[in-house]
Design a protein around this motif. Structure first.
Motif, short mmCIF file in Angstrom:
data_model
loop_
_atom_site.label_atom_id
_atom_site.label_comp_id
_atom_site.label_asym_id
_atom_site.label_seq_id
_atom_site.Cartn_x
_atom_site.Cartn_y
_atom_site.Cartn_z
N GLY A 1 -6.10 53.49 48.52
CA GLY A 1 -7.50 53.54 48.92
C GLY A 1 -8.35 54.07 47.79
O GLY A 1 -7.86 54.37 46.70
N GLY A 2 -9.65 54.19 48.04
CA GLY A 2 -10.57 54.62 46.99
C GLY A 2 -11.01 53.45 46.13
O GLY A 2 -10.56 52.31 46.31
N ASP A 3 -11.88 53.74 45.18
CA ASP A 3 -12.55 52.67 44.42
C ASP A 3 -12.05 52.46 43.00
O ASP A 3 -12.17 51.37 42.47
CB ASP A 3 -14.06 52.94 44.37
N ARG A 4 -11.48 53.51 42.37
CA ARG A 4 -11.17 53.32 40.95
C ARG A 4 -9.98 54.14 40.49
O ARG A 4 -9.65 55.17 41.08
CB ARG A 4 -12.38 53.63 40.07
N VAL A 5 -9.36 53.63 39.43
CA VAL A 5 -8.33 54.35 38.70
C VAL A 5 -9.01 55.06 37.54
O VAL A 5 -9.83 54.47 36.83
CB VAL A 5 -7.26 53.38 38.17
N GLY A 6 -8.69 56.32 37.33
CA GLY A 6 -9.24 57.05 36.20
C GLY A 6 -8.80 56.42 34.88
O GLY A 6 -7.72 55.82 34.79
#
Length: 340
Positions: free
Chosen positions: A82-87
């Motif tokens: 889930g979530g929007d982005r990979v660091g």
């Protein structure tokens, strides 16, 4: 071998080819990496059941990070999607007197915005032998700091050994914020790992060592090791002692203290360095393996130092060496001869 759990962020690493600078490079080399993920890779290479805990987006870049872990045997059962982005972090590799440089682009990553309900830490820690985290994770967000606290509490409820690599990152937080978060978390820690800068900025202990001048006298660490054990009750304190002669030439050794005895490892002269990123994580993975499998703290430390010395010869974040290769170097075979 044991069940080892690590918690943190795995990022996309974009490196300039060779020793080119950011402003002159037209392309990037792409790998994945991150402190606790690197430790999990090492532990998996040594034959442990290594689990990495994080949150990653459902898209293909997130899946790429999962696949990078699985490729080297890390178990991904506890990764939440889930979530929007990979660091992201960008790396420019230095040379001679020009240091390497890191630029972070990791704000609002999936793990930085993860919620406690994303993880069942009691289930994650069930039957675990060891839980490892680093100071990077609570530095990325207040939410991540809360996840670390909850994970540590679950580990302690189930009798799991807890280790921390202090890993102060000045681009992520101030020393005041670091100490306000890190010091209270030390009550959960059994094994504390960190260099001279980490001990000072995360916990407020300053050794007598001139690192920028290329000098790291092990004697200067004994006082702070004893003070750290006295204040926090650590079972072990360990530190690498890096002599930075240049970006591509370092001296390397380490010290460990068990509340009674000090042990200083043999010294390695690393020249030239291929990639020093992940060297501390390789040391942490080696200490975990060593303390789980070796008879003495000295043997554990020699394994960890040899493992981390080898990491400096490998591109990427991950320390892709076997236990046998580490044992060979720790045993004195530093010839670099072709193995036929």
């Amino acid at each position: 071998m044991g069940k080892i759990v690590t918690l943190g962020e795995i990022m996309l690493r974009l490196s300039t080819p060779g020793n080119t600078r950011f402003i002159q490079s037209d392309s990037f080399d792409v790998v994945y990496g991150g402190g606790e993920a690197n430790v999990a890779i090492s532990c998996a290479n040594y034959g442990h059941d290594a689990y990495f805990v994080t949150k990653l987006p459902k898209h293909e870049i997130g899946q790429g990070a999962v696949n990078a872990l699985r490729k080297y045997g890390v178990k991904t059962d506890y990764i939440t999607r889930g979530g929007d982005r990979v660091g992201i972090y960008y790396l420019e590799t230095g040379a001679s007197m020009r240091p390497s440089k890191v630029i972070y682009d990791r704000a609002h990553s999936a793990i930085a915005e993860a919620e406690p309900e994303d993880f069942d830490f009691d289930a994650i820690m069930k039957n675990a032998d060891w839980f490892h985290w680093s100071g990077i994770t609570p530095a990325i967000s207040d939410k991540a700091a809360e996840l670390v606290r909850l994970a540590c509490e679950a580990a302690k409820r189930q009798g799991v050994t807890v280790s921390v690599d202090l890993n102060f990152r000045k681009k992520l937080w101030t020393k005041e914020k670091a100490q306000s978060i890190m010091r209270p978390l030390m009550k959960y820690v059994d094994v504390c790992i960190g260099n001279e800068e980490d001990a000072e900025l995360c916990l407020g202990f300053k050794p007598e060592a001139d690192v920028t001048g290329g000098k790291t006298d092990a004697e200067g660490y004994k006082g702070i090791f004893m003070a750290m054990v006295k204040e926090f009750g650590f079972k072990y304190v360990a530190s690498t002692l890096r002599e930075s002669f240049s970006a591509t030439h370092n001296g390397w050794k380490a010290m460990i203290y068990n509340g009674k005895d000090f042990y200083t490892s043999k010294h390695y002269d690393i020249d030239p360095i291929v990639d020093r990123v992940g060297g501390g994580d390789a040391f942490a993975g080696g200490i975990i393996h060593g303390l789980l499998t070796k008879a003495t703290q000295g043997e554990a430390l020699e394994f960890a130092v040899a493992a981390s010395a080898l990491k400096h010869t490998i591109n990427g974040d991950f320390n892709l060496v076997s236990a046998d290769e580490v044992e060979a170097l720790a045993g004195g075979d530093a010839s670099g001869r072709v193995q036929r």
